[in-house]
Design a protein around this motif. Structure first.
Motif, PDB file in Angstrom:
ATOM      1  N   GLU A 132       0.809  -1.215   0.000  1.00 33.30           N
ATOM      2  CA  GLU A 132       0.000   0.000   0.000  1.00 33.30           C
ATOM      3  C   GLU A 132       0.849   1.275   0.000  1.00 33.30           C
ATOM      4  O   GLU A 132       0.528   2.226  -0.721  1.00 33.30           O
ATOM      5  N   GLN A 133       1.937   1.309   0.783  1.00 32.59           N
ATOM      6  CA  GLN A 133       2.705   2.546   0.923  1.00 32.59           C
ATOM      7  C   GLN A 133       4.206   2.263   1.025  1.00 32.59           C
ATOM      8  O   GLN A 133       4.609   1.192   1.481  1.00 32.59           O
ATOM      9  N   VAL A 134       4.997   3.237   0.582  1.00 29.08           N
ATOM     10  CA  VAL A 134       6.448   3.226   0.805  1.00 29.08           C
ATOM     11  C   VAL A 134       6.863   4.641   1.190  1.00 29.08           C
ATOM     12  O   VAL A 134       6.147   5.616   0.915  1.00 29.08           O
ATOM     13  N   THR A 135       8.026   4.759   1.805  1.00 27.66           N
ATOM     14  CA  THR A 135       8.572   6.066   2.179  1.00 27.66           C
ATOM     15  C   THR A 135       9.840   6.320   1.377  1.00 27.66           C
ATOM     16  O   THR A 135      10.696   5.434   1.265  1.00 27.66           O
ATOM     17  N   ILE A 136       9.962   7.512   0.790  1.00 28.00           N
ATOM     18  CA  ILE A 136      11.128   7.863  -0.020  1.00 28.00           C
ATOM     19  C   ILE A 136      11.924   8.978   0.663  1.00 28.00           C
ATOM     20  O   ILE A 136      11.412   9.667   1.556  1.00 28.00           O
ATOM     21  N   ASN A 137      13.181   9.151   0.213  1.00 28.02           N
ATOM     22  CA  ASN A 137      14.099  10.105   0.862  1.00 28.02           C
ATOM     23  C   ASN A 137      14.081  11.491   0.223  1.00 28.02           C
ATOM     24  O   ASN A 137      15.070  12.207   0.275  1.00 28.02           O
ATOM     25  N   ARG A 138      13.002  11.870  -0.403  1.00 27.71           N
ATOM     26  CA  ARG A 138      12.854  13.220  -0.963  1.00 27.71           C
ATOM     27  C   ARG A 138      11.551  13.816  -0.456  1.00 27.71           C
ATOM     28  O   ARG A 138      10.522  13.146  -0.445  1.00 27.71           O
ATOM     29  N   GLY A 139      11.634  15.098  -0.047  1.00 30.33           N
ATOM     30  CA  GLY A 139      10.448  15.752   0.480  1.00 30.33           C
ATOM     31  C   GLY A 139      10.276  17.147  -0.070  1.00 30.33           C
ATOM     32  O   GLY A 139      10.622  17.437  -1.224  1.00 30.33           O
ATOM     33  N   GLU A 140       9.741  18.005   0.764  1.00 29.09           N
ATOM     34  CA  GLU A 140       9.423  19.365   0.332  1.00 29.09           C
ATOM     35  C   GLU A 140      10.666  20.137  -0.100  1.00 29.09           C
ATOM     36  O   GLU A 140      10.597  20.962  -1.013  1.00 29.09           O
ATOM     37  N   ASP A 141      11.811  19.880   0.521  1.00 22.82           N
ATOM     38  CA  ASP A 141      13.050  20.571   0.140  1.00 22.82           C
ATOM     39  C   ASP A 141      13.445  20.277  -1.300  1.00 22.82           C
ATOM     40  O   ASP A 141      14.074  21.111  -1.969  1.00 22.82           O
ATOM     41  N   ALA A 142      13.100  19.082  -1.789  1.00 23.80           N
ATOM     42  CA  ALA A 142      13.450  18.691  -3.163  1.00 23.80           C
ATOM     43  C   ALA A 142      12.357  19.056  -4.155  1.00 23.80           C
ATOM     44  O   ALA A 142      12.495  18.780  -5.348  1.00 23.80           O
TER      45      ALA A 142
END
Length: 294
Positions: A132-142
């Motif tokens: 259902e879900q995964v977490t990635i190492n890019r957020g609002e800063d990218a």
């Protein structure tokens, strides 16, 4: 005469007994061999080594010739493939240049297929929500924001569900429900495209539900590619979603639904790309122009 015959039989019998004893002695388990056995073993081993070396050399030589022939054929095939790829690269480059020229002529620099790619790596995956879900190492800063499409080289895997400063949570296609929809299409060269919506993921059939809205060609075939249409205003057009594996009618036989197998592997996900469509918002542009005039 009779005595001589008995003597001969006696000698033969003794010889047979000695032969049996020697055979039994040679077959028994012994740590040390006798000198005659050693001489015989050494002689046999030397003869085998002498015969084995030229045979092995000839066999290896013939094998190398066969391998060289196979390598030559593979090299020819690779050269042909490389030539084809170069030709495709040139064709794509020409199409891009023509596309850019046409956009300039039409004064339309933006396209629903344009997007900015943000590379990311999957850093976490909950066992409870594995599909259902995964977490990635890019957020609002990218520059990652909610509802951006997320893809792999094989195709779309989902969309950004939520973001933080340095990470983001991705909702996989296998976790989609009736509240998650993607405007999709099946492109046709000789007829009108088939338009519809990817509405949810059906766990029983292990398929995405493609609700067909408009179709001119009723011959929807297994294996046809479903891609994003870009008409939803969120995802760019042309992102592969999956292939049609079955077409079913509703209970009244009026509307048709296609069961779509996702193009991407939802279980082995490591490197992904977040798709930032980045098209300008006309309402914001109009607002900014009014503010400038004021």
């Amino acid at each position: 005469m009779q005595f001589l015959r008995k003597k001969m039989l006696f000698i033969i019998l003794i010889g047979i007994i000695l032969l049996v004893v020697l055979i039994g002695y040679s077959l028994s388990d012994r740590e040390n061999m006798s000198k005659p056995e050693k001489i015989i073993n050494d002689t046999v081993g030397w003869v085998q080594s002498v015969v084995h070396k030229p045979v092995n050399y000839v066999t290896g030589f013939l094998y190398n010739i066969k391998e060289m022939k196979n390598m030559y054929q593979e090299n020819q095939i690779l050269k042909e493939k490389l030539a084809e790829y170069k030709g495709l690269i040139y064709e794509v480059q020409e199409v891009k240049e023509e596309n850019e020229e046409l956009r300039k002529l039409l004064d339309k620099p933006d396209s629903i297929r344009d997007y900015r790619a943000i590379d990311a790596t999957v850093i976490a995956r909950s066992p409870e929500k594995w599909i259902e879900q995964v977490t990635i190492n890019r957020g609002e800063d990218a520059g990652v924001a909610s509802n951006m499409a997320v893809i792999t080289p094989e195709g779309m895997i989902g969309k950004v569900l939520s973001t933080s400063k340095h990470t983001a949570t991705v909702q996989l296609l296998t976790g989609f429900d009736q509240f998650n929809r993607i405007s999709a299409t099946i492109s046709r060269k000789d007829s009108k495209n088939i338009v519809g919506l990817i509405e949810e993921y059906d766990k029983e059939t292990d398929s995405l539900i493609f609700r067909i809205i408009e179709e001119s060609d009723k011959n929807l075939k297994k294996g046809e590619l479903v891609v994003s249409s870009g008409m939803g205003g969120v995802f760019p057009a042309g992102l592969p979603i999956g292939e049609v594996k079955e077409v079913v009618y509703d209970q009244y036989g009026l509307t048709r639904t296609a069961l779509v197998k996702p193009s991407a592997d939802m279980y082995e996900i490591n490197q992904v790309v977040v798709v930032d469509r980045g098209l300008p918002n006309p309402e914001k542009d109009d607002t900014s122009k009014k503010e400038d005039k004021e």
